[in-house]
Design a protein around this motif. Sequence first.
Motif, PDB file in Angstrom:
ATOM      1  N   LYS A  94       3.543 -34.413  -5.970  1.00 34.15           N
ATOM      2  CA  LYS A  94       1.976 -35.417  -6.172  1.00 34.15           C
ATOM      3  C   LYS A  94       1.217 -34.152  -5.217  1.00 34.15           C
ATOM      4  O   LYS A  94      -0.150 -34.663  -6.075  1.00 34.15           O
ATOM      5  N   PHE A 135      -1.153 -31.764  -6.495  1.00 34.78           N
ATOM      6  CA  PHE A 135      -2.553 -33.095  -8.045  1.00 34.78           C
ATOM      7  C   PHE A 135      -3.280 -33.475  -6.985  1.00 34.78           C
ATOM      8  O   PHE A 135      -4.915 -33.593  -6.539  1.00 34.78           O
ATOM      9  N   ALA A 136      -3.261 -33.770  -5.452  1.00 36.33           N
ATOM     10  CA  ALA A 136      -3.984 -34.969  -5.050  1.00 36.33           C
ATOM     11  C   ALA A 136      -4.138 -34.187  -4.155  1.00 36.33           C
ATOM     12  O   ALA A 136      -5.706 -34.665  -4.024  1.00 36.33           O
ATOM     13  N   ILE A 177      -0.526 -39.023  -9.125  1.00 36.97           N
ATOM     14  CA  ILE A 177      -1.245 -39.154  -8.215  1.00 36.97           C
ATOM     15  C   ILE A 177      -1.478 -40.380  -7.345  1.00 36.97           C
ATOM     16  O   ILE A 177      -2.562 -41.080  -7.762  1.00 36.97           O
ATOM     17  N   ARG A 193     -10.603 -38.308  -9.556  1.00 34.81           N
ATOM     18  CA  ARG A 193      -9.070 -38.551 -10.180  1.00 34.81           C
ATOM     19  C   ARG A 193      -8.783 -38.958 -11.622  1.00 34.81           C
ATOM     20  O   ARG A 193      -8.579 -38.587 -12.098  1.00 34.81           O
TER      21      ARG A 193
END
Length: 314
Positions: free
Chosen positions: A199, A202-203, A247, A233
């Motif tokens: 994750k 993506f963050a 995320i 996002r």
Amino acid sequence: MDGGGGGGAEGELTAQETALYDRQIRVWGVDAQKRLSKAHVLVCGMNGTTIEFCKNIVLAGVGSLSLMDDHMVTEDDLNANFLIPPDESIYGGRSRAEVCCESLKDFNPMVRVSVEKGDLSLVDGEFLDKFDIVVVSGASLKTKLFINDNCRKRSKRIAFYAIDCKDSCGEIFVDLQKHSYVQEAISVHWSTLPKKTAKLYFAMRVLENYELSKGYNPGETTLSDIPAVLSQRKDMCDKMSLSESQIPTALMERLLAAGKKEHPPVCAILGGILGQEVIKSISCKGDPIKNFFFFDAADGKGVIEDIPPPPTAN
């Protein structure tokens, strides 16, 4: 014992070098140590992660280490940078690179440590030709892409690494020019990635794209930016056919709240991993990380992600 692949390095180690590096020569062989002693490394951005890395490769016996960071030392730098003496009469009015250079010279007098002045976003390819390894930290996405692209355009192979710590989270990117280029690795369509992809991958992409869109330097965001970041996002997830649950909002809040703060234990882990990776690259011993390494102190796990390049058009 076998010193590894690559056909050996020219020149012999001195008796002093052989005695000093005896233990590690027993681990990776004399030829690997020769390669290490001839390697030239550039580190751009002196902070808690990069000083851990610098310490490790200086102790290992790299040939030369050049430091680039013209920012003047402030009291905030003392939080994670143990190379800066907590005495303003020593660091006052001096750059981070200058103070760190002076401290690193004491770790291993056989390694040449020096300072390079200038703006990282303006360096040219000829300047980079002096180095075998380039490490960048605390730079914008635009600058990292610029440096990585310049490394790839040179006739000699210049390995590129980017490393950043956001308080309890950290990321390392590796480009040895034998696998995906950073622009490919960050532009690959998320729907093609495995469901177990970290994750944090993506963050970090959301955060750096938000900083890029606002013209922010890394770490200039705050929690007050969270509504706009969550909107970013959503836009990216819609475009990439990814569920926003991949995320977590709590993770984005942690990254924003971190600002420029680094958590020393996380810096030590990231700097240690990066030191190992650079030594692998120089010595030709061991399999390197492919693309990304992530660490999150929330679960204490380090994750390697092999992000494939996007498919090419026929």
